[in-house]
Enzyme design. Sequence first.
Site, PDB file in Angstrom:
ATOM      1  N   ILE A  15       0.905  -1.124  -0.033  1.00 32.88           N
ATOM      2  CA  ILE A  15      -0.136   0.147   0.100  1.00 32.88           C
ATOM      3  C   ILE A  15       0.754   1.137   0.058  1.00 32.88           C
ATOM      4  O   ILE A  15       0.584   2.208  -0.725  1.00 32.88           O
ATOM      5  CB  ILE A  15      -0.941   0.009   1.329  1.00 32.88           C
ATOM      6  N   ILE A  86       3.181  -3.609  10.864  1.00 36.81           N
ATOM      7  CA  ILE A  86       3.735  -5.352  10.672  1.00 36.81           C
ATOM      8  C   ILE A  86       2.504  -5.795  11.548  1.00 36.81           C
ATOM      9  O   ILE A  86       1.717  -5.314  12.448  1.00 36.81           O
ATOM     10  CB  ILE A  86       4.978  -5.540  11.527  1.00 36.81           C
ATOM     11  N   GLY A 144      -6.857 -13.381  17.098  1.00 31.59           N
ATOM     12  CA  GLY A 144      -5.293 -13.804  16.722  1.00 31.59           C
ATOM     13  C   GLY A 144      -4.795 -12.312  16.627  1.00 31.59           C
ATOM     14  O   GLY A 144      -3.500 -12.213  16.083  1.00 31.59           O
ATOM     15  N   TYR A 148      -2.350  -6.232  17.026  1.00 32.15           N
ATOM     16  CA  TYR A 148      -2.479  -5.340  15.919  1.00 32.15           C
ATOM     17  C   TYR A 148      -3.961  -4.496  15.918  1.00 32.15           C
ATOM     18  O   TYR A 148      -4.094  -3.261  15.816  1.00 32.15           O
ATOM     19  CB  TYR A 148      -2.790  -6.416  14.744  1.00 32.15           C
TER      20      TYR A 148
END
Length: 242
Positions: A15, A86, A144, A148
Amino acid sequence: MPKKTALVTGGTRGIGRAISERLVRDGFAVAANFAGNEQAAAACASEIGCKVYKFDVGDYDACAAGVAQIQAELGPIDILVNNAGITRDAVLHRMTREQWDEVIRVDLTSAFNLCRLTIDGMRERGFGRVINISSINGQKGQIGQVNYSAAKAGLIGFTKALAQESAKKGITVNVVCPGYIDTEMVAAVPEKVLEGIIAGIPVGRLGRAEEIAACVAFLASDDAAFMTGATLTANGAQYIAG
Ligand code: NDP
């Protein structure tokens, strides 16, 4: 008139590369930052016509040196795109402290580092554009990805606060939340999982990096002067935030 300078973190792949390419096309001098993939960075520089700068966005001192070098070579940074990110996925009961710390450092602390290092200049000049790249998973949460999802949700709050602090100084601060985009980050998802993801996107396909770059280009433009503190969602109707 001299070109305005834009720093795109993680601007050499995925991106970020599409954002760098679009901003070059729109007339900005682009500094594309990267972490370590020299080959991708060299290809980006030669194919797009931007300059590339290697430093770790999670490291304040490295950012300070990077910003100083960019400003010496390209002039003051007027547009800051905090795109580098990440994943280190694991369910919480298996997540290590390292997985937590690394994602918070690279995906969230990086925005503090680079905004802190560029905001004084933007305030003095009375102009700035900060565009943070969050994620659909910062809006809705994702199994999971507590690390993030927390970092990306954090970017949304960061954006809203800094937008209010900066509004009187001609600086806009906005956040873009992409859905699933066809990049290496998504290619790493197992095929069966990816099929399930696409089935859950009403538009019926992954997004394209260029479609996110177009959102960023708008937010960087003079046309977006009244838009600040906003969360711009581009996800094919996979998640419609209120
Ligand atoms: P990629 O993995 O394709 O590219 C990541 C870029 O960030 C690379 O240029 C990489 O540099 C750079 N980078 C990684 N860590 C650092 C670091 N510590 N310091 C400096 N640069 C670093 O990512 P995407 O293009 O897929 O994602 C871009 C952003 O969009 C991320 O913030 C991601 O979370 C977000 N996003 C992505 C989605 C998707 O579907 N792909 C969906 C929603 C959000 P190098 O090449 O040297 O490794």
